[in-house]
Design an enzyme around this catalytic site. Structure first.
Site, PDB file in Angstrom:
ATOM      1  CG  ASP A  53      -1.807   1.221   1.319  1.00 27.59           C
ATOM      2  OD1 ASP A  53      -1.816   2.019   0.364  1.00 27.59           O
ATOM      3  OD2 ASP A  53      -2.484   1.390   2.354  1.00 27.59           O
ATOM      4  CD  GLU A 133      35.853  10.723   3.109  1.00 28.38           C
ATOM      5  OE1 GLU A 133      35.950  11.544   4.040  1.00 28.38           O
ATOM      6  OE2 GLU A 133      36.594  10.750   2.107  1.00 28.38           O
ATOM      7  CD  GLU A 135      32.479  13.060   9.836  1.00 24.57           C
ATOM      8  OE1 GLU A 135      33.655  13.299   9.483  1.00 24.57           O
ATOM      9  OE2 GLU A 135      31.672  13.952  10.183  1.00 24.57           O
ATOM     10  CD  GLU A 190      35.994  12.647  11.682  1.00 24.06           C
ATOM     11  OE1 GLU A 190      36.250  13.752  12.204  1.00 24.06           O
ATOM     12  OE2 GLU A 190      36.464  12.306  10.585  1.00 24.06           O
ATOM     13  CD  GLU A 197      35.328   9.625   8.079  1.00 27.18           C
ATOM     14  OE1 GLU A 197      35.220  10.764   8.573  1.00 27.18           O
ATOM     15  OE2 GLU A 197      36.061   9.358   7.103  1.00 27.18           O
ATOM     16  CG  HIS A 246      33.427  14.702   3.627  1.00 26.55           C
ATOM     17  ND1 HIS A 246      34.671  14.810   4.216  1.00 26.55           N
ATOM     18  CD2 HIS A 246      32.654  15.642   4.226  1.00 26.55           C
ATOM     19  CE1 HIS A 246      34.651  15.769   5.128  1.00 26.55           C
ATOM     20  NE2 HIS A 246      33.428  16.287   5.149  1.00 26.55           N
ATOM     21  NE  ARG A 317      41.994  17.485   4.970  1.00 26.19           N
ATOM     22  CZ  ARG A 317      41.710  16.249   4.562  1.00 26.19           C
ATOM     23  NH1 ARG A 317      40.460  15.867   4.470  1.00 26.19           N
ATOM     24  NH2 ARG A 317      42.667  15.407   4.239  1.00 26.19           N
ATOM     25  CD  GLU A 334      36.612  14.997   0.731  1.00 22.29           C
ATOM     26  OE1 GLU A 334      36.928  13.940   1.305  1.00 22.29           O
ATOM     27  OE2 GLU A 334      37.165  16.100   0.972  1.00 22.29           O
ATOM     28  NE  ARG A 336      36.093  18.571   3.037  1.00 13.33           N
ATOM     29  CZ  ARG A 336      35.977  19.304   4.124  1.00 13.33           C
ATOM     30  NH1 ARG A 336      35.488  20.525   4.055  1.00 13.33           N
ATOM     31  NH2 ARG A 336      36.338  18.832   5.288  1.00 13.33           N
TER      32      ARG A 336
END
Length: 444
Positions: A53, A133, A135, A190, A197, A246, A317, A334, A336
């Site tokens: 359903d 990646e 976390e 982390e 992670e 990420h 980063r 990547e 992020r």
């Protein structure tokens, strides 16, 4: 991921004493749903005749359109080792949702992602690969098995036991994942207390998204066995880093990574740079999908390692997109900003659509920002052409409403139902009176 035929599944189910089968799928908000049937229904399942359903699922259909079929992906056959019972084991198959006439249901996130992959193949690419990646945080359970606000450790980045009290839990999660076929590459504590992670090898995007959904299920299950509650909430506590997911992505053709160009100075092909430019251009609208909760925007603030600014770099980063140093088949971008509350099938659909738009339109990539953006002034950011990601779910939804490319990545059904659900969520949030407000304004 192993490949299975219907006969191999029947044989494996009998040999492993499987008595129950969970037919799993994902709703628009990213929640895993399932229909559990006894194993005697296996032939019906394998013949694509199992109905459910759809009107009972958030954002699917109205009650007068409720009948849906579950089409299992045979390659997702998996027996849950932790769910063995005295009367037999439990297995699962991840399913695509179809309408009564056998067509892919436009509200099914997994089928929608496959639609985008068909567009990709029309442009000459074979595969869109993803290495996530994710976390998560581990909190203690009370004596009644309910989650508390107590973190399970005070560890930091790459800490070991005894500081990292979640190490045994994380190791058991990793072992369980490997038993299920994950090629785990890294597992560590982390930055924040109680934060962890686990990374695994990249795969084609549909398989990788299936793995993310399976990963969440495994993490929550094993954590509870350790007396812990695992949460993928983006920012469960103020003052510490939040949880991201990420997404390392790349396009392949004939087994070759199309993001790599050995003749280029930085090893990045024009395809890669155009793809990157497309993601940057459509990042504001993508944010509603990649960061879909009100709490997501408590993570996207300066100073806690989460990206806030729409830029790219291969050397730091702080931007939205980073280019890891690996080249050859490991060349990738990547993204992020994505957090683990995102529906992975929808988040990757928007990333793929935005990137392909960049490739088709040959969008020129802006200059890379190779300095810490967090330390740049507002004037310096403006002069460098760096804009901010949306600061709230409301702002992100508005950006989504203005971007037809990202709307097309979702399709009309998912777009309309997602916006409706998130508008209701924002409206409910606006009516809340928080403890911070009482502490700040109570004496006015």
């Amino acid at each position: 991921m192993p490949r299975y035929t219907a006969d191999e599944i029947r044989k494996n189910a009998q040999e492993e004493n499987v008595h129950y089968l969970r037919l799993m799928f994902t709703d628009i908000l990213g929640t895993i749903k399932n229909v559990e049937v006894p194993i005697r229904q296996l032939d019906k399942v394998l013949d694509n005749k199992m109905m459910f359903d759809g009107s009972s699922i958030e954002g699917f259909v109205r009650i007068e359109e409720s009948d849906m079929y579950l089409y299992p992906d045979l390659d997702t056959w998996l027996i849950f080792p932790w769910l063995s019972r005295e009367d037999g084991k439990i297995a699962r198959l991840i399913c695509d949702v179809r309408t009564v006439d056998g067509k892919p249901f436009p509200g099914d996130p997994r089928s929608n992602l496959k639609r985008l992959l068909a567009e990709m193949k029309e442009l000459g690419y074979d595969s869109f690969n993803l290495g996530p990646e994710p976390e998560f945080f581990l909190f203690k359970l009370d004596e009644k098995g309910q989650p508390t606000q107590g973190l399970n450790d005070n560890g930091g980045y790459f800490d070991l036991a005894p500081t990292d009290l979640g190490e045994n839990c994380r190791r058991d999660i990793t072992l369980e994942l490997e038993r299920l076929g994950f090629n785990v590459e890294a597992s560590h504590h982390e930055v924040a207390p109680g934060q962890h992670e686990i990374d695994w090898e990249y795969a084609d995007v549909v398989t990788a998204c299936d793995y993310i959904q399976t990963f969440k299920l495994v993490v929550r299950t094993i954590a509870r066995k350790h007396g812990l509650h695992a949460t993928f909430m983006a920012k469960p506590r103020q003052g510490i880093s939040g949880s991201g997911m990420h997404c390392n992505v790349s396009l392949f053709k004939d087994g070759e990574n199309m993001f790599y160009d050995p003749s280029a100075e930085n090893g990045l092909s024009q395809t890669c740079l155009h793809f990157l430019a497309g993601v940057l251009k459509h990042a504001p609208a993508m944010t509603a999908i990649c960061n879909p909760t009100i709490n997501s925007y408590k993570r996207l603030v300066p100073g806690f390692e989460a990206p806030v600014y729409i830029a790219w770099s291969s050397q730091n980063r702080s931007p939205l997109i980073r280019i890891p140093a690996s080249r050859g088949k490991s060349t990738r971008i990547e993204v992020r900003s994505v957090d683990p509350t995102a529906n992975p099938y929808l988040a990757l659909a928007t990333i793929l659509k935005a990137g392909l738009e960049g490739v088709k339109e040959e969008i020129e990539v802006p200059k890379s920002i190779d300095r810490n953006i967090y330390k740049m002034t507002a004037k310096e950011r403006l002069e460098a052409g760096i804009h901010d990601l949306p600061e709230s779910l409301r702002e992100a939804i508005q950006k989504l409403k203005e971007d037809e490319v990202i709307q097309d990545a979702l399709g009309t059904h998912i777009f309309q139902n997602f916006v409706e659900a998130k508008t209701v969520e924002w409206s409910a949030y606006r009516q809340q009176v928080t403890e911070w407000e009482r502490e700040t304004y109570f004496n006015y």
